[in-house]
Design an enzyme around this catalytic site. Structure first.
Site, PDB file in Angstrom:
ATOM      1  N   HIS A 141      70.176  67.356  22.216  1.00  9.10           N
ATOM      2  CA  HIS A 141      68.842  66.260  21.675  1.00  9.10           C
ATOM      3  C   HIS A 141      68.064  66.962  21.031  1.00  9.10           C
ATOM      4  CE1 HIS A 141      66.032  62.908  22.115  1.00  9.10           C
ATOM      5  NE2 HIS A 141      64.875  64.230  21.508  1.00  9.10           N
ATOM      6  N   GLU A 142      67.539  68.930  21.639  1.00 10.35           N
ATOM      7  CA  GLU A 142      66.909  69.604  21.387  1.00 10.35           C
ATOM      8  C   GLU A 142      66.949  70.315  20.240  1.00 10.35           C
ATOM      9  OE1 GLU A 142      63.781  69.894  21.884  1.00 10.35           O
ATOM     10  OE2 GLU A 142      64.225  67.899  23.872  1.00 10.35           O
ATOM     11  N   HIS A 150      66.342  67.803  16.998  1.00 14.13           N
ATOM     12  CA  HIS A 150      65.446  68.446  16.375  1.00 14.13           C
ATOM     13  C   HIS A 150      64.542  69.779  16.111  1.00 14.13           C
ATOM     14  CE1 HIS A 150      62.814  65.454  18.511  1.00 14.13           C
ATOM     15  NE2 HIS A 150      62.876  65.583  19.525  1.00 14.13           N
ATOM     16  N   HIS A 187      66.449  69.894  12.129  1.00 14.45           N
ATOM     17  CA  HIS A 187      65.325  69.025  11.689  1.00 14.45           C
ATOM     18  C   HIS A 187      64.250  69.581  10.673  1.00 14.45           C
ATOM     19  CE1 HIS A 187      63.249  64.485  11.266  1.00 14.45           C
ATOM     20  NE2 HIS A 187      63.059  65.486   9.795  1.00 14.45           N
TER      21      HIS A 187
END
Length: 601
Positions: A391-392, A395, A398
């Protein structure tokens, strides 16, 4: 059994720490950049009243704006990340405070910018853009300011509105102070029969307990405490709704919802489609609730039974090296270039891995433009934490792609799409893990993990969004938001969403009173839409391969805020202005539920 003592920061192995020195090698260099940033503030003020002079002047000012933004971001991120390494370290408490104060000074100095640009006639601004090619870099940002013009007031009125900000924050501040500082819960008995004080943090772990008495006691104790203050909490909630309505009216919006959606130019249909499609798919949630009741072997399922695991973790212990390999393999559908950047992060100290004494809790991705992103974890050897890593890093990558493709003005991405890349990574990892496990228990555990994400993110956040929409409308219609009104509405929604196979305990009527996001109006729906978009993108990537990956990375991840979030997602092949992404996500929920029912039959 003696509890293992946390290591001090200086005892943590270097290979598990992030390379904060990639931002600044030491505090001395940070102080130099702090001073440099401070010295640029008077330069900003020298442009006040001059932005309409020429295209060149406006371009020069925007360049200065970018320059000071870059320096400030570096100063702010370093100070706070050093503080997060050990929050007990007074040196970095001080640096963090200095960085915050500097940020306020910069914001204040820049406050003239938007009103002054809006005072320039639109035809003049357009001629500036035609005559100065360099200024065209900022065309989208300028046009976004113009788009907001019907809702921007005179300079005097804007100053007056700005001065009301502290009063407007009062309901949120009062709730936060009450909820985090003043509200104390009684002690309850834990699994070992020891008396332990109930806290916000412990409440979640108590609800996950396999001991039903603990779950029930925690649930009843928490809400009984809130209920004692129901009228105060209703008044605080109502005051927040009213202040939001005031600003909507002043800014000439038909409703608070319209005002909030307009910030990112999101159509109203996105909000209403979400609620409509979730309503149509409530029978699936009712089936999941029934399955939970069956698997827990309960005659009656209660609201406090919704979070306890229904499948044991099958003893899955995953150390950090194995977690990295798992995530790397799971993200193979995103291609070699994406995974090269992922490996760069793994191998070059982007990640601060383990908990240490004083380290900030939780997990996040952050960083400053011009250097690589950073990820803070507090890694434990569990599958949940493997998903947190995926998940991190979603980010982080991105930000990595947006920063590489865009000037600082557009590099950051909006809240509406903030959770898309991270959740897409999780969905791809889940597909990989499901594809390689044949063990029934392991597969059931993974599917239940996935189903719970749908329940808590898509269904629950949509229920919150519907509660917000109804309460704000009631207030606009002149209806008083009393504790009885709010409790009845919240109860009715729980009955509608969870169905007949659960006892909707009277205590749950008070849950609205403990949701801090309700003080940030119409924010929560973005969790549900972001999740739906991520599921749609992950399916597209798995089905279409390289063309979908190229659109996802080249047009969405590299898009930052260079276009409106809805448009960026469209470029990647997902149209959130339609019902389809939410329908597709809930279709996947249905398929997972089918398999879970077969596995556990």
């Amino acid at each position: 059994m003696e509890k293992k003592k946390l290591k001090k920061r200086n005892e943590v192995d270097r290979k598990y720490k992030w390379a904060i020195e990639d931002l600044f090698p030491n505090d001395v260099e940070w102080k130099k950049e702090f001073a440099l940033t401070k010295d640029l503030i008077p330069k900003i003020s020298s442009y006040q009243g001059k932005l309409s002079e020429s295209a060149e002047t406006l371009f020069e000012f925007w360049q200065l704006h970018d320059e000071i933004s870059l320096h400030l971001e570096r100063v702010y991120v370093y100070a706070n990340q050093k503080y997060h390494e050990d929050t007990g370290e007074s040196t970095y408490q001080a640096l963090s405070n200095q960085a915050t104060n500097l940020s306020v000074q910069v914001s204040s100095a820049l406050s003239f910018m938007v009103p002054e640009i809006l005072s320039i006639p639109e035809e003049t601004l357009n001629s500036f853009l035609v005559s100065n090619q360099e200024l065209k870099t900022y065309e989208f940002a300028i046009k976004e300011i113009i788009r907001q013009k019907p809702h921007t007031l005179s300079t005097e009125m804007e100053e007056l509105i700005a001065d009301t900000g502290e009063m407007a924050d009062a309901p949120d501040s009062i709730f936060s102070m009450f909820n985090n500082a003043d509200l104390k819960f009684p002690e309850i008995k834990n699994e070992d029969g020891e008396m332990v004080e109930l806290t916000h943090g412990r409440y979640v772990s108590f609800l996950e307990s396999s001991d039903r008495r603990v779950r029930q006691e925690a649930f009843q104790t928490l809400y009984a405490t809130y209920k004692k203050f129901k009228n105060t909490l209703a008044a605080t909630f109502s005051a927040n709704v009213k202040q939001e309505a005031f600003y909507a009216k002043v800014r000439k919006y038909p409703s608070t919802l319209a005002k909030e959606l307009d910030k990112s130019n999101v159509p109203l249909s996105v909000y209403t489609n979400l609620i409509d499609v979730v309503h149509e798919n409530l029978p699936l949630l009712h089936r999941y609730v029934s399955l939970r009741k069956k698997l827990l072997g309960l005659n009656e399922l209660h609201m406090y039974d919704l979070y306890t695991p229904i499948v044991k973790d099958a003893g899955m212990k995953i150390d950090f090296e194995a977690a990295k390999e798992m995530v790397y393999n799971g993200l193979e559908p995103l291609g070699d270039k994406y995974r090269a950047a992922l490996k760069e992060g793994f191998d070059n100290h982007w990640i601060d891995v383990y908990e240490n004494e004083g380290k900030r809790s939780g997990a996040y991705s952050w960083g400053a433009y011009g250097t690589h992103p950073y990820v803070l974890l507090n890694y434990q050897d569990t599958l949940d934490h493997v998903f947190t890593l995926a998940h991190e890093m979603g980010h982080a990558l991105h930000s990595y792609h947006s920063d590489a493709a865009l000037p600082i003005t557009y590099a950051g991405y909006r809240i509406f799409v903030a959770e898309v890349a991270s959740t897409c990574n999780e969905a791809l990892l889940m597909e990989y893990l499901l594809g390689k496990t044949q063990k029934r228990q392991e597969r059931a555990y993974l599917i239940n993990h996935f189903l719970e994400q749908f329940r808590t993110t898509l269904y629950r956040q949509t229920m919150f969004a519907e509660f917000e929409m109804i309460t704000h409308q009631k207030s606009m219609d002149g209806e008083a938001l009393t504790s009885d009104t709010l409790c009845k509405l919240y109860r009715d929604l729980n009955i509608q969403y969870f169905g007949n196979d659960i006892v909707v305990d009277p205590e749950i009527d008070m849950e609205w009173a403990r949701i801090p996001h309700f003080y940030n109006a119409f924010y929560v729906y973005q969790y549900a839409t972001g999740y739906s978009a991520a599921i749609a993108l992950s399916r597209k990537i798995l089905k279409e391969g390289k063309p979908a990956v190229d659109d996802y990375i080249g047009k969405f991840l590299s898009g930052g805020s260079s276009d409106y979030p809805i448009e960026l997602l469209k470029k990647a092949g997902v149209d959130m202005s339609t019902r389809e992404p939410v329908e597709q996500a809930l279709g996947l929920f249905g398929k997972l539920l089918d398999e879970m029912e077969e596995l556990m039959a």
